[in-house]
Design an enzyme around this catalytic site. Structure first.
Site, PDB file in Angstrom:
ATOM      1  N   VAL A  12      28.863  73.482  43.212  1.00  0.00           N
ATOM      2  CA  VAL A  12      30.036  73.531  44.089  1.00  0.00           C
ATOM      3  C   VAL A  12      29.742  72.800  45.398  1.00  0.00           C
ATOM      4  O   VAL A  12      30.585  72.048  45.911  1.00  0.00           O
ATOM      5  CB  VAL A  12      30.456  75.002  44.336  1.00  0.00           C
ATOM      6  CG1 VAL A  12      31.607  75.072  45.329  1.00  0.00           C
ATOM      7  CG2 VAL A  12      30.852  75.673  43.020  1.00  0.00           C
ATOM      8  N   ARG A  96      35.626  89.354  48.388  1.00  0.00           N
ATOM      9  CA  ARG A  96      36.974  89.122  47.824  1.00  0.00           C
ATOM     10  C   ARG A  96      37.866  90.353  47.873  1.00  0.00           C
ATOM     11  O   ARG A  96      39.048  90.256  48.153  1.00  0.00           O
ATOM     12  CB  ARG A  96      36.865  88.611  46.378  1.00  0.00           C
ATOM     13  CG  ARG A  96      36.337  87.193  46.305  1.00  0.00           C
ATOM     14  CD  ARG A  96      36.212  86.763  44.870  1.00  0.00           C
ATOM     15  NE  ARG A  96      35.566  85.458  44.765  1.00  0.00           N
ATOM     16  CZ  ARG A  96      34.989  85.027  43.660  1.00  0.00           C
ATOM     17  NH1 ARG A  96      34.983  85.772  42.563  1.00  0.00           N
ATOM     18  NH2 ARG A  96      34.427  83.831  43.632  1.00  0.00           N
ATOM     19  N   CYS A 125      37.053  81.262  39.895  1.00  0.00           N
ATOM     20  CA  CYS A 125      37.500  79.961  39.370  1.00  0.00           C
ATOM     21  C   CYS A 125      38.603  80.066  38.309  1.00  0.00           C
ATOM     22  O   CYS A 125      39.272  79.077  38.013  1.00  0.00           O
ATOM     23  CB  CYS A 125      36.304  79.200  38.826  1.00  0.00           C
ATOM     24  SG  CYS A 125      35.118  80.233  37.995  1.00  0.00           S
ATOM     25  N   GLY A 156      30.367  77.198  35.189  1.00  0.00           N
ATOM     26  CA  GLY A 156      30.710  78.372  35.987  1.00  0.00           C
ATOM     27  C   GLY A 156      29.485  79.217  36.293  1.00  0.00           C
ATOM     28  O   GLY A 156      29.509  80.029  37.218  1.00  0.00           O
ATOM     29  N   ARG A 236      32.854  82.769  27.282  1.00  0.00           N
ATOM     30  CA  ARG A 236      32.352  81.431  27.592  1.00  0.00           C
ATOM     31  C   ARG A 236      32.314  80.614  26.307  1.00  0.00           C
ATOM     32  O   ARG A 236      31.946  81.121  25.254  1.00  0.00           O
ATOM     33  CB  ARG A 236      30.938  81.507  28.150  1.00  0.00           C
ATOM     34  CG  ARG A 236      30.941  81.639  29.640  1.00  0.00           C
ATOM     35  CD  ARG A 236      29.646  81.113  30.225  1.00  0.00           C
ATOM     36  NE  ARG A 236      29.318  81.816  31.436  1.00  0.00           N
ATOM     37  CZ  ARG A 236      29.889  81.581  32.600  1.00  0.00           C
ATOM     38  NH1 ARG A 236      30.802  80.638  32.730  1.00  0.00           N
ATOM     39  NH2 ARG A 236      29.537  82.263  33.663  1.00  0.00           N
ATOM     40  N   HIS A 243      37.803  75.279  32.797  1.00  0.00           N
ATOM     41  CA  HIS A 243      38.172  76.612  32.300  1.00  0.00           C
ATOM     42  C   HIS A 243      39.586  76.541  31.717  1.00  0.00           C
ATOM     43  O   HIS A 243      40.482  75.953  32.317  1.00  0.00           O
ATOM     44  CB  HIS A 243      38.157  77.638  33.438  1.00  0.00           C
ATOM     45  CG  HIS A 243      36.793  78.013  33.915  1.00  0.00           C
ATOM     46  ND1 HIS A 243      35.625  77.584  33.324  1.00  0.00           N
ATOM     47  CD2 HIS A 243      36.405  78.799  34.959  1.00  0.00           C
ATOM     48  CE1 HIS A 243      34.594  78.095  33.965  1.00  0.00           C
ATOM     49  NE2 HIS A 243      35.040  78.828  34.971  1.00  0.00           N
TER      50      HIS A 243
HETATM   51  N1  LIG Z   1      30.306  77.005  39.396  1.00  0.00           N
HETATM   52  C1  LIG Z   1      31.577  77.398  39.461  1.00  0.00           C
HETATM   53  O1  LIG Z   1      32.444  77.021  38.624  1.00  0.00           O
HETATM   54  C2  LIG Z   1      32.033  78.315  40.561  1.00  0.00           C
HETATM   55  C3  LIG Z   1      33.379  78.472  40.744  1.00  0.00           C
HETATM   56  C4  LIG Z   1      33.841  79.353  41.742  1.00  0.00           C
HETATM   57  C5  LIG Z   1      32.922  80.028  42.515  1.00  0.00           C
HETATM   58  N2  LIG Z   1      31.590  79.848  42.306  1.00  0.00           N
HETATM   59  C6  LIG Z   1      30.662  80.588  43.177  1.00  0.00           C
HETATM   60  O2  LIG Z   1      30.126  79.663  44.117  1.00  0.00           O
HETATM   61  C7  LIG Z   1      28.776  80.011  44.426  1.00  0.00           C
HETATM   62  C8  LIG Z   1      27.872  78.806  44.122  1.00  0.00           C
HETATM   63  O3  LIG Z   1      28.004  78.466  42.748  1.00  0.00           O
HETATM   64  P1  LIG Z   1      27.328  77.165  42.121  1.00  0.00           P
HETATM   65  O4  LIG Z   1      27.829  77.075  40.745  1.00  0.00           O
HETATM   66  O5  LIG Z   1      27.449  75.998  43.038  1.00  0.00           O
HETATM   67  O6  LIG Z   1      25.776  77.630  42.096  1.00  0.00           O
HETATM   68  P2  LIG Z   1      24.480  76.741  41.849  1.00  0.00           P
HETATM   69  O7  LIG Z   1      24.839  75.435  41.243  1.00  0.00           O
HETATM   70  O8  LIG Z   1      23.531  77.611  41.103  1.00  0.00           O
HETATM   71  O9  LIG Z   1      23.916  76.483  43.323  1.00  0.00           O
HETATM   72  C9  LIG Z   1      23.402  77.548  44.081  1.00  0.00           C
HETATM   73  C10 LIG Z   1      23.065  77.092  45.493  1.00  0.00           C
HETATM   74  O10 LIG Z   1      22.468  78.205  46.163  1.00  0.00           O
HETATM   75  C11 LIG Z   1      21.294  77.746  46.823  1.00  0.00           C
HETATM   76  N3  LIG Z   1      20.318  78.816  46.984  1.00  0.00           N
HETATM   77  C12 LIG Z   1      19.644  79.470  46.007  1.00  0.00           C
HETATM   78  N4  LIG Z   1      18.796  80.368  46.569  1.00  0.00           N
HETATM   79  C13 LIG Z   1      18.959  80.267  47.904  1.00  0.00           C
HETATM   80  C14 LIG Z   1      18.350  80.903  49.018  1.00  0.00           C
HETATM   81  N5  LIG Z   1      17.372  81.815  48.874  1.00  0.00           N
HETATM   82  N6  LIG Z   1      18.744  80.550  50.264  1.00  0.00           N
HETATM   83  C15 LIG Z   1      19.681  79.627  50.430  1.00  0.00           C
HETATM   84  N7  LIG Z   1      20.276  78.946  49.426  1.00  0.00           N
HETATM   85  C16 LIG Z   1      19.910  79.288  48.168  1.00  0.00           C
HETATM   86  C17 LIG Z   1      20.769  76.670  45.926  1.00  0.00           C
HETATM   87  O11 LIG Z   1      19.860  75.881  46.655  1.00  0.00           O
HETATM   88  P3  LIG Z   1      18.507  75.263  45.974  1.00  0.00           P
HETATM   89  O12 LIG Z   1      18.943  73.987  45.300  1.00  0.00           O
HETATM   90  O13 LIG Z   1      17.634  75.019  47.150  1.00  0.00           O
HETATM   91  O14 LIG Z   1      17.970  76.303  45.026  1.00  0.00           O
HETATM   92  C18 LIG Z   1      22.067  75.940  45.570  1.00  0.00           C
HETATM   93  O15 LIG Z   1      22.431  75.065  46.617  1.00  0.00           O
HETATM   94  C19 LIG Z   1      28.482  81.269  43.592  1.00  0.00           C
HETATM   95  O16 LIG Z   1      28.767  82.424  44.347  1.00  0.00           O
HETATM   96  C20 LIG Z   1      29.466  81.176  42.454  1.00  0.00           C
HETATM   97  O17 LIG Z   1      29.775  82.424  41.896  1.00  0.00           O
HETATM   98  C21 LIG Z   1      31.124  78.988  41.375  1.00  0.00           C
END
Ligand SMILES: NC(=O)c1ccc[n+]([C@@H]2O[C@H](COP(=O)([O-])OP(=O)(O)OC[C@H]3O[C@@H](n4cnc5c(N)ncnc54)[C@H](OP(=O)(O)O)[C@@H]3O)[C@@H](O)[C@H]2O)c1
Length: 348
Positions: A12, A96, A125, A156, A236, A243
Site C-alpha cells: 500500500v 475503524r 479493502c 490483501g 481468498r 477483490h
Molecule cells: N494489501 C491490501 O490490499 C490492503 C488493503 C487495505 C488495507 N490494508 C492495510 O494496510 C496496512 C499495510 O498493508 P500492506 O499490504 O501494505 O502491508 P505490507 O506490504 O506487508 O507492508 C507492511 C509495511 O509495514 C512496515 N513495517 C513492518 N514492521 C514494521 C515496524 N516494526 N516498524 C515500522 N514499520 C514496519 C514494513 O516495512 P519493512 O519493509 O521495513 O518491513 C512495510 O512498509 C495493513 O494494516 C493492512 O491491513 C492493506
C-alpha cells in the site's frame, strides 16, 4: 506540503508514493518503515527511515500522514503522528470501530473528515468498493438487506504473502505440467496456489471471521445504518490483485434495471458495466481502472416476487483493485478534503 508515509516499503505504501506524485507533485516526503534504507521510486532514490525515529524528541511534524502498517504498529505510531501535528489517515483495523474516529469512504461519507479531524480510519479493502456501490442505491431506493460473498486476492495479505504466492504458484504449476498432474493433487492443500481457502482472519464466537465482521460492521458505520441487515462470507482465491464481491441486494422500494443503472452511473468513483454477462468484469480488469470500483452483472434475483420489469431483489458484482481503490486511493481522496489534489481523479 510535507507528507509522511509510515510503511512506505509495503504494497500500500508503494501505491501511495505513486498517488502522491499525482495529487501533490513536489510535496516533501518523510518516509518510514521498519529500518533505514533507500528505495527506488519513479527513477528517484528515496530515503526511508526507521519508524522508531518518530519517537525521538525533536522529530519533525508535517501536514498529512498515511499509515500503512499492521494493527499493533498503527496503535503505537498514530498517536505520536497526531502529537507531531500531522492529520493522520490509518489504513489498519485499529481505529475503524472506535466511535471517536471517523471511518471514511471518499464519495460516501467524506463530510466526516472535517477541518477539526486529526485522525481518520480507512476502511477495509472490500468495504470501500461495496459501500461506493451501495450508497447510490441507498439514496435512490433505500436499502433493505444485503448478502455478500467475497473472493479476495492474495495481495490483501501484504508483500511477503504475495511474493511467496508468486514463487509457489510458479513452482507448483511447473511441477504439475512436468508430471501431468492436471488436477493439482500435488499442490499443498494449506497454501494459496491453485486453491480457494476461507479468509484467514480470526474467527470469533459468532463463527464469522474478522474479515466478515469488518464488511458487516464497517458498512453499518459508513452508511450510518446501525441496524443494516447485512451478512458476509469471505474467502481468498489465487489471484494476485483484485477483490471480487457478489452481492444480493434487497431495496426498500421497487426499481427497474434502468433506474438502478442510472443511480449507479451517478455514483462517484464507479465504472458501471451494463449487461448481465459480466464481460470486462474480472479481478484482472480492476488493474485497468485502479482508482474506481467496477460494478456490473446487474440482474433481478430470480426469487423476486414482482412479475414486471421492476423489483426489490437484485444481484450484482463489485470488483476493485484492493491496493488502490481499496486502500491507497481512498486515503489520498480523504486527504484531498483538507489538501486539494492537483489530479481531479483523486479529488473527493
Ligand atoms: N494489501 C491490501 O490490499 C490492503 C488493503 C487495505 C488495507 N490494508 C492495510 O494496510 C496496512 C499495510 O498493508 P500492506 O499490504 O501494505 O502491508 P505490507 O506490504 O506487508 O507492508 C507492511 C509495511 O509495514 C512496515 N513495517 C513492518 N514492521 C514494521 C515496524 N516494526 N516498524 C515500522 N514499520 C514496519 C514494513 O516495512 P519493512 O519493509 O521495513 O518491513 C512495510 O512498509 C495493513 O494494516 C493492512 O491491513 C492493506
Amino acid at each position: 506540503m510535507r507528507i509522511c508515509i509510515l510503511g512506505a516499503t509495503g504494497l500500500v505504501g508503494r501505491e501511495l508514493l505513486t498517488l502522491i506524485d499525482r495529487a501533490w507533485p513536489g510535496a516533501q516526503l518523510a518516509l518510514y518503515a521498519s529500518r533505514d534504507r533507500t528505495i527506488e521510486h519513479a527513477g528517484r532514490a528515496l530515503e526511508v527511515h526507521a519508524a522508531t525515529k518518530l519517537e525521538a524528541e525533536g522529530a519533525q511534524g508535517g501536514d498529512v500522514a498515511f499509515v500503512a502498517l499492521d494493527d499493533e504498529f498503527s496503535a503505537r505510531y498514530c498517536p505520536r503522528l497526531v502529537e507531531l501535528g500531522y492529520r493522520v489517515i490509518d489504513k489498519s483495523n485499529t481505529y475503524r470501530m472506535n466511535p471517536d474516529v471517523p471511518l471514511v469512504v471518499a464519495g460516501v461519507n467524506h463530510r466526516r473528515a472535517t477541518a477539526e479531524t486529526t485522525l481518520v480510519a480507512n476502511p477495509n479493502c472490500t468495504t470501500i468498493p461495496m459501500t461506493l456501490a451501495l450508497e447510490p442505491l441507498r439514496a435512490a431506493f433505500g436499502l433493505g438487506e444485503v448478502t455478500v460473498s467475497s473472493y479476495q486476492a492474495i495481495s490483501g495479505a501484504g508483500v511477503s504473502a504475495l511474493e511467496q504466492f508468486v514463487v509457489k504458484t510458479a513452482g507448483g504449476f511447473s511441477a504439475m505440467a512436468a508430471s501431468g498432474d492436471i488436477l493439482g493433487e500435488g499442490l499443498d492443500e494449506g497454501e494459496y496456489p491453485g486453491n480457494t481457502v476461507p479468509h484467514n482472519g480470526k474467527t470469533d464466537d459468532s463463527g464469522f471471521s474478522s474479515e466478515e465482521r469488518k464488511l458487516i460492521n464497517e458498512s453499518r458505520k459508513i452508511l450510518e445504518l446501525p441496524d443494516f441487515g447485512i451478512c458476509a462470507q469471505c474467502c481468498r482465491v489465487p489471484v494476485p490483485v483484485g477483490h471480487y464481491e457478489n452481492l444480493w441486494v434487497t431495496l426498500e422500494r421497487e426499481a427497474t434495471q434502468a433506474q438502478i443503472l442510472e443511480a449507479l452511473n451517478g455514483g462517484p468513483f464507479l465504472r458501471v458495466l451494463p449487461g448481465a454477462s459480466g464481460d470486462g468484469l474480472t479481478a484482472l480488469t480492476t488493474l485497468d481502472d485502479r482508482d474506481r470500483a467496477l460494478v456490473g452483472r446487474l440482474r433481478k434475483d430470480n426469487r423476486d416476487a414482482a412479475t414486471g420489469p421492476g423489483g426489490t431483489r437484485w444481484c450484482l458484482t463489485v470488483a476493485a483493485d484492493n491496493l488502490r481503490l481499496g486502500a491507497a486511493t481512498n486515503a489520498v481522496r480523504v486527504a484531498s478534503a483538507w489538501f486539494p489534489s492537483q489530479d481531479p481523479e483523486l479529488q473527493v
